[in-house]
Every structure is written in C-alpha cells, then in structure tokens.
Design a protein around this motif. Structure first.
Motif, PDB file in Angstrom:
ATOM      1  N   GLY A 142       0.827  -1.207   0.000  1.00  0.00           N
ATOM      2  CA  GLY A 142       0.000   0.000   0.000  1.00  0.00           C
ATOM      3  C   GLY A 142       0.853   1.245   0.000  1.00  0.00           C
ATOM      4  O   GLY A 142       2.053   1.219  -0.219  1.00  0.00           O
ATOM      5  N   GLY A 143       0.202   2.354   0.253  1.00  0.00           N
ATOM      6  CA  GLY A 143       0.928   3.612   0.333  1.00  0.00           C
ATOM      7  C   GLY A 143       1.236   4.202  -1.021  1.00  0.00           C
ATOM      8  O   GLY A 143       2.337   4.072  -1.506  1.00  0.00           O
ATOM      9  N   GLY A 144       0.276   4.827  -1.632  1.00  0.00           N
ATOM     10  CA  GLY A 144       0.522   5.501  -2.893  1.00  0.00           C
ATOM     11  C   GLY A 144      -0.261   4.880  -4.028  1.00  0.00           C
ATOM     12  O   GLY A 144      -0.986   3.901  -3.857  1.00  0.00           O
ATOM     13  N   PRO A 145      -0.120   5.472  -5.204  1.00  0.00           N
ATOM     14  CA  PRO A 145      -0.854   4.971  -6.364  1.00  0.00           C
ATOM     15  C   PRO A 145      -0.368   3.587  -6.794  1.00  0.00           C
ATOM     16  O   PRO A 145       0.752   3.173  -6.483  1.00  0.00           O
ATOM     17  CB  PRO A 145      -0.586   6.023  -7.451  1.00  0.00           C
ATOM     18  N   LEU A 146      -1.202   2.903  -7.532  1.00  0.00           N
ATOM     19  CA  LEU A 146      -0.926   1.526  -7.934  1.00  0.00           C
ATOM     20  C   LEU A 146       0.161   1.432  -9.008  1.00  0.00           C
ATOM     21  O   LEU A 146       0.965   0.505  -8.989  1.00  0.00           O
ATOM     22  CB  LEU A 146      -2.210   0.862  -8.439  1.00  0.00           C
ATOM     23  N   ALA A 147       0.199   2.381  -9.941  1.00  0.00           N
ATOM     24  CA  ALA A 147       1.124   2.283 -11.078  1.00  0.00           C
ATOM     25  C   ALA A 147       2.591   2.199 -10.639  1.00  0.00           C
ATOM     26  O   ALA A 147       3.320   1.321 -11.114  1.00  0.00           O
ATOM     27  CB  ALA A 147       0.907   3.441 -12.040  1.00  0.00           C
ATOM     28  N   PRO A 148       3.096   3.065  -9.746  1.00  0.00           N
ATOM     29  CA  PRO A 148       4.497   2.923  -9.339  1.00  0.00           C
ATOM     30  C   PRO A 148       4.770   1.622  -8.578  1.00  0.00           C
ATOM     31  O   PRO A 148       5.833   1.009  -8.739  1.00  0.00           O
ATOM     32  CB  PRO A 148       4.748   4.133  -8.435  1.00  0.00           C
ATOM     33  N   ARG A 149       3.816   1.198  -7.762  1.00  0.00           N
ATOM     34  CA  ARG A 149       3.999  -0.069  -7.036  1.00  0.00           C
ATOM     35  C   ARG A 149       4.034  -1.234  -8.014  1.00  0.00           C
ATOM     36  O   ARG A 149       4.807  -2.176  -7.847  1.00  0.00           O
ATOM     37  CB  ARG A 149       2.874  -0.266  -6.023  1.00  0.00           C
TER      38      ARG A 149
END
Length: 178
Positions: A142-149
């Motif tokens: 988690g923690g932030g938008p899905l695209a960078p993860r």
C-alpha cells in the motif's frame, strides 16, 4: 522500521559478503593471470557488493529509502549485465580451447557441457517463488498509487528471476563438472 536498523542490517550483510568479494578483488588484481571471463565475473561480484554498501550508506544519510533502493537496483542490473557478459566470454574461451585441442589431435577435443535441466529447473522454480512473494509484498504494502507499485513489483520480479537464473546456470554447470 528505522533507517538505522536497515543500514545496520545492510552493513552486516555486506560485511559477511567478504567471502565473495575479497576473492573477486584478488581476481581483479591478478590481471592478465586470470581469464577475461573470470575477471568480468569478479567485476560483477564487486559491483553487486559495492552498490549494496552504498545503499546502506544512503540509508544513514538520506531520510527517504527510495534512493537507497534505486542504488541497490542499479547495482543489481549492472552486476547482472556484467555476469551475462562473463558467461558469453566463458563460452568464447571454451570454443577457443576446443579449437586448440582439435589442432593438437582431433580425437581429444573436449565436449562442451550443457547444464543439467533438473538442477536449472529447481533454481528457476525457487527464483519464481521468491520473485512472486517479493512482487506480492510490494503490491500489498500500500501507500501511494498503484502504477508505481506495479512497476516496482514487475522490476523486482524480473531482477530476482534473472539473478536466480544466472545462479542456476552456474550451479548446473558446476555440478556437471564435478
């Protein structure tokens, strides 16, 4: 987890890695006494450990963990590229040696060994499992938008799978020679 704890852990891992990088440094210092493929493989080993040590230092100096991860991944990619180059150089050296033996006596040409498929498959399966677990942990963190993860998960999975593939190739060839 505190950056100091991660830095201490990285320092401990880097210190214990001396069993790999000290002989690699000796190979590099030997120069022309070692085959080109051995020196390139030693450079890959030193690169991996040096970048990991730099990442540990960055964990102490910079409050964000992303620069340390980027340095560690850059070292991994550079090391993998050097290791692939070393494998290609080793193949060329083996071909040259086979030609030299064939010139002496055509019946004495050594056979080039192929890696054992079972050993290689075992390393690949373990590598895929570790890569999948790592990618899943990045996605589920988690923690932030899905695209960078998602990009980080895919990148780490590819890097880990490649590392296990290279280790598996080396292990399969080593077992076949023994």
């Amino acid at each position: 987890m505190s950056h100091i704890v991660l830095a201490i852990g990285t320092a401990a891992i880097t210190a214990s890695g001396c069993v790999w990088y000290l002989p690699a440094i000796a190979d590099l210092q030997a120069g022309e006494d070692r085959p080109r493929s051995s020196r390139t493989a030693a450079a890959a080993c030193v690169t991996w450990w040096a970048f990991l040590a730099m990442a540990g230092g960055l964990l102490l100096a910079v409050p964000a963990w992303q620069p340390a991860v980027e340095i560690a991944l850059a070292g991994l990619v550079a090391g993998v590229l050097l290791r692939v180059r070393a494998l290609l150089q080793r193949r060329a050296e083996q071909r040259e040696e086979a030609v030299r033996w064939a010139l002496i006596d055509p019946g004495l040409a050594p056979l080039l060994a192929r890696p054992s498929p079972r050993v290689l498959l075992g390393w690949l399966l373990v590598g895929l499992a570790v890569a999948s677990l790592g990618a899943a942990s990045i996605l589920l963190a988690g923690g932030g938008p899905l695209a960078p993860r998602l990009a980080a998960a895919v990148g780490s999975a590819v890097a880990v799978s490649t590392a296990f593939l290279l280790i598996g190739l080396g292990d399969a060839r080593h077992r076949q020679r023994a």
